[in-house]
Design an enzyme around this catalytic site. Structure first.
Site, PDB file in Angstrom:
ATOM      1  CG  HIS A  82      -1.737  -1.175   1.396  1.00 26.11           C
ATOM      2  ND1 HIS A  82      -2.916  -1.328   0.707  1.00 26.11           N
ATOM      3  CD2 HIS A  82      -1.581  -2.297   2.135  1.00 26.11           C
ATOM      4  CE1 HIS A  82      -3.449  -2.505   1.030  1.00 26.11           C
ATOM      5  NE2 HIS A  82      -2.659  -3.101   1.893  1.00 26.11           N
ATOM      6  CG  ASN A  99       5.031  -9.042  -0.651  1.00 25.07           C
ATOM      7  OD1 ASN A  99       5.722  -9.459  -1.569  1.00 25.07           O
ATOM      8  ND2 ASN A  99       3.749  -9.275  -0.573  1.00 25.07           N
TER       9      ASN A  99
END
Length: 182
Positions: A82, A99
Site C-alpha cells: 500500500h 513485500n
C-alpha cells in the site's frame, strides 16, 4: 537493472505479464512509484533521462511518502503493499520477491558493533511499521511481523515477531503472504 525487472514487478502486483503497453497500470500508485524507481536506477544520475526520472521519482516520493532511492539494490518482483511512509536507506540490499507494507523503516546504524545497513534475502514479507536496522542479515523465506523491531540476524525460514523481535523457525514462513513469485 532492466525493463524486465519492471515487468516482473508488474507481474507481482497484477499476476500476469504486461503486454507491449502497460500505461494503464501506471494508475496504481505503488506500481507507478516502482516504475519510476526502476527507470531512475537504469539511467546514469547526471544523464538527461536520469535527471528526468529522478525528478519524477522525487515528486512521487513526496506525494506517496515513499523514501526509496534509485541507489538501493532491489531484486526483481518488488512489491509495495500500500502507499504510505516507507523509508529505506540507499545502501540497503533487498532480494527477489520481497513485500513491504506501509510504515516500514529499513535503516542504517551509525555506531556500535552493528554499524551499517541490513541485507535482506529473497521472499521476505515485512509487515506494517516494522523497523529493521543495523548491519544484519535477513535470510530467505522470512516473515517479519507488523511492529517488529529487528536488530539481529534472522535465519532462513523464520518468523520474527515483537519488539525486540523474537525468532521462530518455520519452513513455510511466507506461504500465503507472497503471491505471483517471479
Amino acid at each position: 537493472m532492466s525493463n524486465s525487472q519492471i515487468q516482473k514487478d508488474y507481474y507481482r502486483i497484477y499476476g500476469k505479464w504486461p503486454g507491449k503497453f502497460f500505461g494503464k497500470s501506471l494508475m496504481n500508485p505503488n506500481f507507478r512509484y516502482i516504475y519510476f524507481l526502476r527507470k531512475a536506477s537504469i539511467h546514469k544520475k547526471k544523464s538527461f533521462l536520469g535527471l528526468l526520472y529522478r525528478a519524477i521519482l522525487y515528486h512521487y516520493q513526496t506525494k506517496y511518502g515513499f523514501q526509496i532511492y534509485p541507489e538501493t539494490q532491489i531484486g526483481e518482483g518488488f512489491y509495495l503493499g500500500h502507499w504510505g511512509t516507507v523509508i529505506i536507506n540507499p545502501e540497503v540490499k533487498i532480494g527477489r520477491n520481497c513485500n513491504i507494507a506501509p510504515g516500514v523503516t529499513i535503516g542504517k546504524t551509525n555506531r556500535g558493533k552493528k554499524a551499517g545497513v541490513p541485507v535482506i534475502g529473497n521472499e521476505v514479507w515485512i509487515g506494517t511499521n516494522a523497523v529493521i536496522v543495523g548491519n544484519i542479515r535477513i535470510g530467505n523465506n522470512v516473515l517479519i511481523a507488523p511492529n517488529a523491531y529487528v536488530t539481529e540476524d534472522i535465519p532462513d525460514n523464520s518468523i520474527a515477531i515483537g519488539n525486540v523481535a523474537q525468532v521462530w523457525p518455520n519452513e513455510n514462513a511466507t506461504e500465503g503472504y507472497i503471491s505471483n513469485k517471479v
